[in-house]
Design an enzyme around this catalytic site. Structure first.
Site, PDB file in Angstrom:
ATOM      1  N   LYS A  85      46.522  31.772 -22.495  1.00 34.32           N
ATOM      2  CA  LYS A  85      46.115  31.102 -21.488  1.00 34.32           C
ATOM      3  C   LYS A  85      47.101  30.696 -20.557  1.00 34.32           C
ATOM      4  O   LYS A  85      47.933  30.252 -20.699  1.00 34.32           O
ATOM      5  CB  LYS A  85      45.371  29.932 -22.237  1.00 34.32           C
ATOM      6  CG  LYS A  85      44.286  30.116 -23.417  1.00 34.32           C
ATOM      7  CD  LYS A  85      42.880  29.809 -22.837  1.00 34.32           C
ATOM      8  CE  LYS A  85      42.395  28.495 -23.546  1.00 34.32           C
ATOM      9  NZ  LYS A  85      41.109  28.075 -23.033  1.00 34.32           N
ATOM     10  N   TYR A 114      33.221  43.200 -24.068  1.00 37.84           N
ATOM     11  CA  TYR A 114      34.524  43.906 -24.350  1.00 37.84           C
ATOM     12  C   TYR A 114      35.007  44.017 -25.880  1.00 37.84           C
ATOM     13  O   TYR A 114      35.870  44.049 -26.249  1.00 37.84           O
ATOM     14  CB  TYR A 114      35.515  42.493 -24.089  1.00 37.84           C
ATOM     15  CG  TYR A 114      35.009  41.255 -24.496  1.00 37.84           C
ATOM     16  CD1 TYR A 114      34.872  40.900 -25.541  1.00 37.84           C
ATOM     17  CD2 TYR A 114      34.642  40.244 -23.464  1.00 37.84           C
ATOM     18  CE1 TYR A 114      34.089  39.546 -26.026  1.00 37.84           C
ATOM     19  CE2 TYR A 114      34.206  39.146 -23.768  1.00 37.84           C
ATOM     20  CZ  TYR A 114      34.008  38.588 -25.196  1.00 37.84           C
ATOM     21  OH  TYR A 114      33.396  37.554 -25.245  1.00 37.84           O
ATOM     22  N   CYS A 166      22.284   3.268  -2.268  1.00 35.01           N
ATOM     23  CA  CYS A 166      21.794   2.348  -1.261  1.00 35.01           C
ATOM     24  C   CYS A 166      20.476   2.703  -0.829  1.00 35.01           C
ATOM     25  O   CYS A 166      20.060   4.066  -0.590  1.00 35.01           O
ATOM     26  CB  CYS A 166      22.843   2.643   0.032  1.00 35.01           C
ATOM     27  SG  CYS A 166      22.098   2.052   1.532  1.00 35.01           S
ATOM     28  N   CYS A 168      26.373  -1.574   0.272  1.00 36.16           N
ATOM     29  CA  CYS A 168      26.520  -0.330   0.730  1.00 36.16           C
ATOM     30  C   CYS A 168      27.780  -0.188   1.635  1.00 36.16           C
ATOM     31  O   CYS A 168      27.912  -1.347   2.678  1.00 36.16           O
ATOM     32  CB  CYS A 168      25.302   0.336   1.434  1.00 36.16           C
ATOM     33  SG  CYS A 168      25.868   1.652   2.403  1.00 36.16           S
ATOM     34  N   CYS A 171      26.223   0.098   5.518  1.00 40.82           N
ATOM     35  CA  CYS A 171      25.234  -0.726   6.255  1.00 40.82           C
ATOM     36  C   CYS A 171      25.258  -2.144   5.518  1.00 40.82           C
ATOM     37  O   CYS A 171      24.291  -2.960   6.055  1.00 40.82           O
ATOM     38  CB  CYS A 171      23.825  -0.088   6.068  1.00 40.82           C
ATOM     39  SG  CYS A 171      23.212  -0.170   4.424  1.00 40.82           S
ATOM     40  N   LYS A 206      40.449  37.215 -19.859  1.00 42.13           N
ATOM     41  CA  LYS A 206      39.719  36.424 -20.887  1.00 42.13           C
ATOM     42  C   LYS A 206      38.590  35.586 -19.909  1.00 42.13           C
ATOM     43  O   LYS A 206      39.200  35.036 -19.250  1.00 42.13           O
ATOM     44  CB  LYS A 206      40.395  35.552 -21.711  1.00 42.13           C
ATOM     45  CG  LYS A 206      39.744  34.553 -22.591  1.00 42.13           C
ATOM     46  CD  LYS A 206      40.694  33.479 -23.456  1.00 42.13           C
ATOM     47  CE  LYS A 206      39.753  32.969 -24.539  1.00 42.13           C
ATOM     48  NZ  LYS A 206      38.750  32.339 -24.225  1.00 42.13           N
ATOM     49  N   ASP A 266      35.962  33.490 -18.618  1.00 38.84           N
ATOM     50  CA  ASP A 266      35.677  31.894 -18.875  1.00 38.84           C
ATOM     51  C   ASP A 266      34.138  31.816 -18.822  1.00 38.84           C
ATOM     52  O   ASP A 266      33.520  31.270 -17.686  1.00 38.84           O
ATOM     53  CB  ASP A 266      36.176  31.050 -17.932  1.00 38.84           C
ATOM     54  CG  ASP A 266      36.231  29.475 -18.471  1.00 38.84           C
ATOM     55  OD1 ASP A 266      35.854  29.570 -20.043  1.00 38.84           O
ATOM     56  OD2 ASP A 266      36.606  28.650 -17.927  1.00 38.84           O
ATOM     57  N   CYS A 294      20.203   3.530   6.778  1.00 32.47           N
ATOM     58  CA  CYS A 294      21.701   3.225   6.599  1.00 32.47           C
ATOM     59  C   CYS A 294      22.279   4.379   7.615  1.00 32.47           C
ATOM     60  O   CYS A 294      21.980   5.557   7.573  1.00 32.47           O
ATOM     61  CB  CYS A 294      22.110   3.290   5.127  1.00 32.47           C
ATOM     62  SG  CYS A 294      23.648   3.822   4.938  1.00 32.47           S
ATOM     63  N   GLU A 345      43.490  42.448 -21.835  1.00 28.81           N
ATOM     64  CA  GLU A 345      42.377  42.487 -20.861  1.00 28.81           C
ATOM     65  C   GLU A 345      42.080  40.747 -20.422  1.00 28.81           C
ATOM     66  O   GLU A 345      42.705  40.226 -21.344  1.00 28.81           O
ATOM     67  CB  GLU A 345      41.159  43.037 -21.429  1.00 28.81           C
ATOM     68  CG  GLU A 345      40.666  42.407 -22.595  1.00 28.81           C
ATOM     69  CD  GLU A 345      39.715  43.299 -23.690  1.00 28.81           C
ATOM     70  OE1 GLU A 345      39.758  44.603 -23.527  1.00 28.81           O
ATOM     71  OE2 GLU A 345      38.958  42.609 -24.499  1.00 28.81           O
TER      72      GLU A 345
HETATM   73  S1  IVH Z   1      37.368  39.286 -28.378  1.00 28.65           S
HETATM   74  C1  IVH Z   1      37.256  38.764 -32.643  1.00 28.65           C
HETATM   75  N1  IVH Z   1      37.881  39.447 -25.607  1.00 28.65           N
HETATM   76  O1  IVH Z   1      36.873  33.975 -25.842  1.00 28.65           O
HETATM   77  C2  IVH Z   1      37.507  38.555 -31.164  1.00 28.65           C
HETATM   78  N2  IVH Z   1      36.924  37.547 -26.470  1.00 28.65           N
HETATM   79  O2  IVH Z   1      38.292  32.203 -28.002  1.00 28.65           O
HETATM   80  C3  IVH Z   1      36.154  38.111 -30.510  1.00 28.65           C
HETATM   81  N3  IVH Z   1      36.618  36.048 -24.574  1.00 28.65           N
HETATM   82  O3  IVH Z   1      34.468  33.694 -28.432  1.00 28.65           O
HETATM   83  C4  IVH Z   1      36.461  37.932 -28.805  1.00 28.65           C
HETATM   84  N4  IVH Z   1      37.050  37.301 -22.902  1.00 28.65           N
HETATM   85  O4  IVH Z   1      33.742  34.228 -25.864  1.00 28.65           O
HETATM   86  C5  IVH Z   1      37.310  38.654 -26.557  1.00 28.65           C
HETATM   87  N5  IVH Z   1      38.404  39.924 -23.348  1.00 28.65           N
HETATM   88  C6  IVH Z   1      37.987  39.045 -24.244  1.00 28.65           C
HETATM   89  C7  IVH Z   1      37.283  37.777 -24.040  1.00 28.65           C
HETATM   90  C8  IVH Z   1      36.645  37.108 -24.935  1.00 28.65           C
HETATM   91  C9  IVH Z   1      36.400  36.021 -23.313  1.00 28.65           C
HETATM   92  C10 IVH Z   1      35.901  34.639 -25.163  1.00 28.65           C
HETATM   93  C11 IVH Z   1      34.739  34.860 -26.238  1.00 28.65           C
HETATM   94  C12 IVH Z   1      35.175  34.410 -27.444  1.00 28.65           C
HETATM   95  C13 IVH Z   1      36.416  33.477 -27.239  1.00 28.65           C
HETATM   96  C14 IVH Z   1      37.372  33.403 -27.903  1.00 28.65           C
END
Ligand code: IVH
Length: 672
Positions: free
Chosen positions: A318, A230, A430, A412, A415, A119, A121, A435, A117
């Site tokens: 990542k 998640y 400035c 500046c 000007c 990740k 941010d 200006c 799934e």
């Molecule tokens: S599972 C025990 N699933 O990534 C596992 N984390 O580096 C707990 N995060 O603190 C996390 N997407 O904030 C999980 N699909 C996802 C995620 C996810 C983002 C973040 C989460 C966690 C950090 C871990």
């Protein structure tokens, strides 16, 4: 309204809550609002007034508990029932393969499945639900104890206060997920911050984290945060057997989960999923920086266990942020609308993350010194998603001695007047209000789409006007004519006519656009709207004291003095007088906004049905403005049924109950 009984109040409160929830849904989930902000505010105010007058009617799941509310003093701490762990991270495909092989070894001879799934941010969050009701929300903190951000989380409309009933949701459960700022919101907020003369957020993650830690939930509410879940922590009263089952369960309970996850039984399928996700992740509304691979079966997870910090059954892969190497040709200095000087890297154009990059921000002098960035250096630039391209590294080994150390100018660049450093800040400014660079920026801002919206008056045209002395400030825009504009080379009759028409049309723009367009420090679109709604007239705003201003919900201790200072300056007042002479809309007292007196023309309870010539919400608003009350269903006590075309069962019912039926024509006559 003063004589309302407790029973009537209860009915109206229930109706308002339903109505407001519906508009929240339309606004936040379907992005298709059907009423204006002002109408929404009115419904909202009516509900909160009733809740104040009848405290027994207030309830934690009322929409008034989701937005606004008193600012938080500070954050108290919440202990997680199950720890919030982190994930092992890797950028290497070999390590992902090794992780998968390790799982297979730990589960000899067992059928095994993983879920892949996105990740997200954002900022990790844990919600506790008991008997279906949201009890609290906490940040991850140190994994054991986090900050209590319940008030702020309640402002997030995709997080339910109550789980959907009837789906066997667990009696007690911690739900884990991520709070994020949608990419589009991020761009809009940064635009607004820059327009208000404030520093933009570096990326959506910081913006989300910063928003969640705001002490004032009303500010959080406006940021437009969202959430996706998640996983779970402690769960009682439910026995999901797999991650996939749990995700489906969370979704049924009304919690947002990822729309698409992938399942993989072999290492090849894992990589297929990772690559498929990489192909679509840019279309998600949130920023993703990787893929999370999780073992699906909870029994198998239990048998594999944890290290001190993270589970052995999951791993994050990542994606590499897209980088490119290029030559930094020179550093130029931009002068912003408020006079702030920003160094900019002029680059040899290079293709990265789907577009050609020729400039990157260097933020300020400290940043340049810290990274030891010199003109002529070979540099690495990075562009991650929505983030403004940045210089991340210098390839110092490629230097040949010809590189030049950069120093911010003492004057500046536009000007030549001396610059000054804001006390305690890195910004250099400035101070010359006339200006030409600042003038250009102010004019661009005034004409921009979010402000007076004058099409054709963009960067290039503004530059021509200022350079040629045809318009040196925003008031002079209104003195442009065909003769003046014809002196600009390569400007045809048609574009001149279009520009003059657009300028003409802008005289009638609503007051909030003018207030925003004036470019008062810290005044963004939201505060401009709030100011216009509160004062109606520019003159009233100009006469307001900092105390008056601070009483307005959207105006805080930073904005209020900035406004007072702006209008105290003689040059700004002179400019405003010239705008007045130019016939701009300085606002008007709108009688319709005033609370109607008791017993208006449409006093009584109304039910609306059928198709009318105006949206139903607008009609309802008219009724309320004239002292009436609009309810959803018809009873013996209903005063009037306003029946449009093709009115159905309600018309029949009105006949049976003896409720007076009013056609749209009769309704209009009552109003006149
Ligand atoms: S599972 C025990 N699933 O990534 C596992 N984390 O580096 C707990 N995060 O603190 C996390 N997407 O904030 C999980 N699909 C996802 C995620 C996810 C983002 C973040 C989460 C966690 C950090 C871990």
């Amino acid at each position: 309204m003063s004589g309302i009984s407790a029973l009537e109040a209860a009915a109206r409160v229930a109706e308002l809550r339903r109505e407001i929830e519906r508009h929240n849904r339309l606004y936040y989930e379907e992005a298709a609002p059907v009423i204006s902000d002002a109408m929404y505010d009115r419904l909202y105010r009516e509900l909160s007034d009733l809740e104040t007058r009848f405290p027994e009617l207030s309830s934690p799941d009322s929409p008034t508990q989701r937005v606004g509310g008193a600012p938080l003093e500070a954050f108290t701490q919440i202990r997680h029932l199950a720890p919030m762990l982190s994930l092992d991270n890797t950028y290497s495909e070999e390590e992902v393969a090794a992780f998968f092989v390790r799982l297979e070894k730990l589960l000899p001879g067992k059928e095994m499945q993983t879920v892949i799934e996105p990740k997200v941010d954002g900022v990790a969050i844990s919600l506790l639900y008991e008997e279906g009701v949201l009890v609290h929300a906490a940040t991850r903190g140190d994994g054991t104890v986090g900050d209590d951000v319940t008030q702020n989380v309640r402002t997030i409309h995709s997080i339910p206060d109550r789980l959907a009933s009837g789906h066997g949701c667990p009696r007690r459960m911690e739900v884990r997920g991520e709070i994020y700022l949608p990419k589009a919101k991020f761009a809009a907020i940064n635009e607004e911050r820059q327009a208000a003369g404030e520093a933009p957020f570096a990326n959506p993650r910081n913006a989300a984290a910063g928003s969640l830690k705001q002490l004032d939930p009303a500010i959080v509410a406006r940021r437009g945060l969202r959430a996706v879940f998640y996983g779970t922590g402690l769960v009682e009263g439910e026995s999901w057997k797999t991650h996939h089952e749990a995700l489906t369960g969370l979704h049924r309970c009304g919690l947002p989960v990822h729309e698409k996850v992938w399942r993989a039984k072999t290492v090849a399928e894992v990589f297929e999923a990772i690559h498929a996700l990489d192909g679509v992740r840019h279309d998600f509304p949130f920023e993703t920086d990787g893929a999370v691979i999780k073992l699906d079966s909870f029994a198998q997870r239990a048998s594999i266990g944890y290290t001190a910090k993270s589970p052995r059954w999951a791993m994050a892969y990542k994606y590499k942020a897209e980088q490119a190497e290029t030559r930094l040709l020179r550093i130029t200095v931009q002068v912003g609308r408020t006079g702030v000087l920003t160094p900019v890297a002029e680059l040899e154009p290079v293709f990265v993350s789907g577009s050609t990059v020729a400039r990157a921000t260097l933020h300020n002098e400290e940043e340049i010194a810290r990274k030891d960035i010199r003109e002529g250096d070979l540099v690495v630039i990075e562009k991650a998603g929505e983030v403004i391209p940045a210089v991340v590294e210098v390839r110092k080994e490629h230097r040949d001695g010809s590189e030049r150390v950069f120093k911010m100018p003492e004057v500046c660049p536009a000007c030549q007047s001396p610059v000054s450093r804001d006390p305690g800040q890195v910004a250099i400014r400035c101070l010359n209000a006339s200006c030409p660079a600042q003038m250009r920026r102010r004019m661009e801002h005034f004409a921009s789409r979010g402000a007076m919206d004058i099409e054709g008056l963009g960067e290039a045209m503004v530059e021509q006007l200022v350079e040629r002395g045809l318009a040196r400030d925003i008031a002079e825009i209104y003195r442009l004519n065909v003769a003046k504009l014809s002196t600009i080379p390569r400007t045809g009759e048609k574009s001149i006519a279009n520009l003059l028409n657009a300028i003409e049309a802008s005289r009638g723009q609503p007051l909030w656009r003018l207030i925003f367009g004036l470019g008062i420090l810290h005044v963004g679109v939201t505060s401009a709207r709030a100011l216009a709604n509160h004062f109606y007239l520019l003159d009233a705003l100009m006469a307001a004291s900092a105390d008056d201003l601070q009483r307005i919900p959207d105006v805080g201790p930073v904005v209020a003095p900035a406004i007072v200072e702006h209008f105290a300056r003689p040059e700004n007042r002179a400019m405003i007088e010239r705008l007045r002479e130019a016939g701009l809309n300085f606002g008007e007292r709108d009688e319709r906004r005033e609370i109607p007196a008791e017993g208006g023309k449409l006093a009584g309870t109304w039910v609306i049905t059928g198709t009318l010539s105006q949206p139903r919400e607008e009609i309802a608003e008219l009724i309320r403005e004239h002292g009436g009350k609009v309810i959803g269903s018809i009873s013996k006590k209903t005063g009037y049924l306003l029946a449009g075309e093709e009115a159905g069962s309600k018309l029949e019912k009105a006949g049976k109950l003896g409720v007076r039926v009013v056609s749209e024509a009769e309704f209009r006559a009552m109003l006149d």
